[in-house]
Design an enzyme around this catalytic site. Structure first.
Site, PDB file in Angstrom:
ATOM      1  N   LYS A 160     -49.674  -0.670  -8.673  1.00 36.30           N
ATOM      2  CA  LYS A 160     -49.245  -1.431  -9.849  1.00 36.30           C
ATOM      3  C   LYS A 160     -49.657  -2.898  -9.750  1.00 36.30           C
ATOM      4  CE  LYS A 160     -47.390   2.150 -11.822  1.00 36.30           C
ATOM      5  NZ  LYS A 160     -48.001   2.734 -13.037  1.00 36.30           N
ATOM      6  N   THR A 179     -36.629   8.373 -17.380  1.00 31.22           N
ATOM      7  CA  THR A 179     -37.718   9.346 -17.426  1.00 31.22           C
ATOM      8  C   THR A 179     -37.607  10.259 -16.205  1.00 31.22           C
ATOM      9  OG1 THR A 179     -39.308   8.088 -16.094  1.00 31.22           O
ATOM     10  CG2 THR A 179     -39.159   7.539 -18.452  1.00 31.22           C
ATOM     11  N   TYR A 212     -47.023   2.924  -4.418  1.00 31.51           N
ATOM     12  CA  TYR A 212     -46.789   2.720  -5.857  1.00 31.51           C
ATOM     13  C   TYR A 212     -46.900   1.241  -6.218  1.00 31.51           C
ATOM     14  CZ  TYR A 212     -44.230   2.999 -10.326  1.00 31.51           C
ATOM     15  OH  TYR A 212     -43.843   2.914 -11.650  1.00 31.51           O
ATOM     16  N   SER A 260     -44.109  13.743 -21.103  1.00 25.33           N
ATOM     17  CA  SER A 260     -42.693  13.429 -20.898  1.00 25.33           C
ATOM     18  C   SER A 260     -42.508  11.925 -20.893  1.00 25.33           C
ATOM     19  CB  SER A 260     -42.173  14.022 -19.576  1.00 25.33           C
ATOM     20  OG  SER A 260     -42.812  13.408 -18.467  1.00 25.33           O
ATOM     21  N   SER A 320     -45.464  -1.832 -13.769  1.00 28.30           N
ATOM     22  CA  SER A 320     -44.066  -1.680 -13.372  1.00 28.30           C
ATOM     23  C   SER A 320     -43.589  -3.023 -12.824  1.00 28.30           C
ATOM     24  CB  SER A 320     -43.937  -0.613 -12.267  1.00 28.30           C
ATOM     25  OG  SER A 320     -42.646  -0.633 -11.682  1.00 28.30           O
TER      26      SER A 320
END
Length: 261
Positions: free
Chosen positions: A155, A186, A151, A11, A138
């Site tokens: 990153k 997304t 997260y 995806s 990111s």
């Protein structure tokens, strides 16, 4: 004819990049956690002109399977020219509500898995005379972002590892592209971890208004082909990267005011 391996291919950015490479006639190896979600993407790639498509589902949160995964991906079509390590998982929890178990899960998928895959590919690519490795970070890896402690940590860590790889192996034919998305449309927010490790299950407004994945893919595929060191993908939110660079105090104040969803 390039052979391209994409993780997180079922995806979003990974799927969109798979279609871009398919149009170019590439051989594709597609990986995500679900074969059921990969098969329609593989079929779409064949329809769009991919020379060959292989499907390799894998749980990247389980480190025990990564060595075999790299070997299978490499052997699928006799080598890998481009590896796009794109798979990842996000979160929507404050530090207080984020368990160490959740942080470790995010780090396992978002940091340790791409590092292990890159380390597995590196000696093979060196023996083959070179290759390209791209990794999705990111803008949350450029500055701390609310509700993203695990997260952002993963990153940030990716930058350290892959910038080191750039420094050590640029002269040996290994090209490393760090892909830094802002808000891209997304499903990452839908599958992000919420309190108790459950899926967030909601499309964040910022995500819904983000750059279309196919437009992001066009920029990413072009950057990898050109051997770019880093590429930013998104819209006006990317200005925060430059504010952090030149006005770090202002960036910190602005980050406190960001709507985290």
């Amino acid at each position: 004819m390039a052979t391209v391996w994409i993780t997180g291919a079922s995806s979003g950015i990974g799927e969109a990049c798979a279609y871009r490479y398919a149009v170019q006639g590439a051989r594709l190896v597609l990986t995500s956690s679900s074969r059921d979600r990969l098969e329609p993407v593989a079929a779409g790639c064949r329809e769009k002109g991919a020379a060959e498509v292989g499907v390799l589902p894998c749980d990247l949160g389980d480190p025990s399977g990564l060595e075999a995964l790299v070997a299978a991906a490499w052997d699928a079509f006799g080598g890998i020219d481009i590896a796009f390590l794109n798979a990842g998982i996000s979160q929507r929890t404050s530090i207080e509500d984020t368990s160490m178990e959740m942080i470790r899960k995010i780090m396992e998928i978002d940091y340790f898995a791409p590092v292990a895959i890159a380390k597995g590919l590196l000696p093979r690519m060196l023996k083959a005379g070179g290759g390209s490795i791209a990794v999705t970070t990111s803008i949350a890896g450029r500055f701390g972002f609310p509700l993203r402690c695990g997260y952002s940590s993963a990153k940030f860590a990716l930058y350290g590892f892959f910038e080191t790889m750039q420094a050590e192996y640029a002269s040996k034919g290994i090209r490393v592209t760090i892909v830094c998305p802002g808000r891209v449309r997304t499903n990452i927010s839908l599958r992000a971890l919420d309190k108790g490790g459950k899926q967030h299950g909601e499309m964040d407004p910022g995500q819904a208004g983000g750059l279309a994945a196919d437009k992001a893919a066009r920029t990413i595929v072009r950057a990898i082909a050109r051997g770019r060191r880093e590429v930013f993908v998104g819209r006006k939110e990317l200005i925060m990267v430059y504010i952090k660079r030149f006005f770090p105090g202002l960036c910190a104040r602005l980050a406190r005011k960001i709507k985290p969803v």
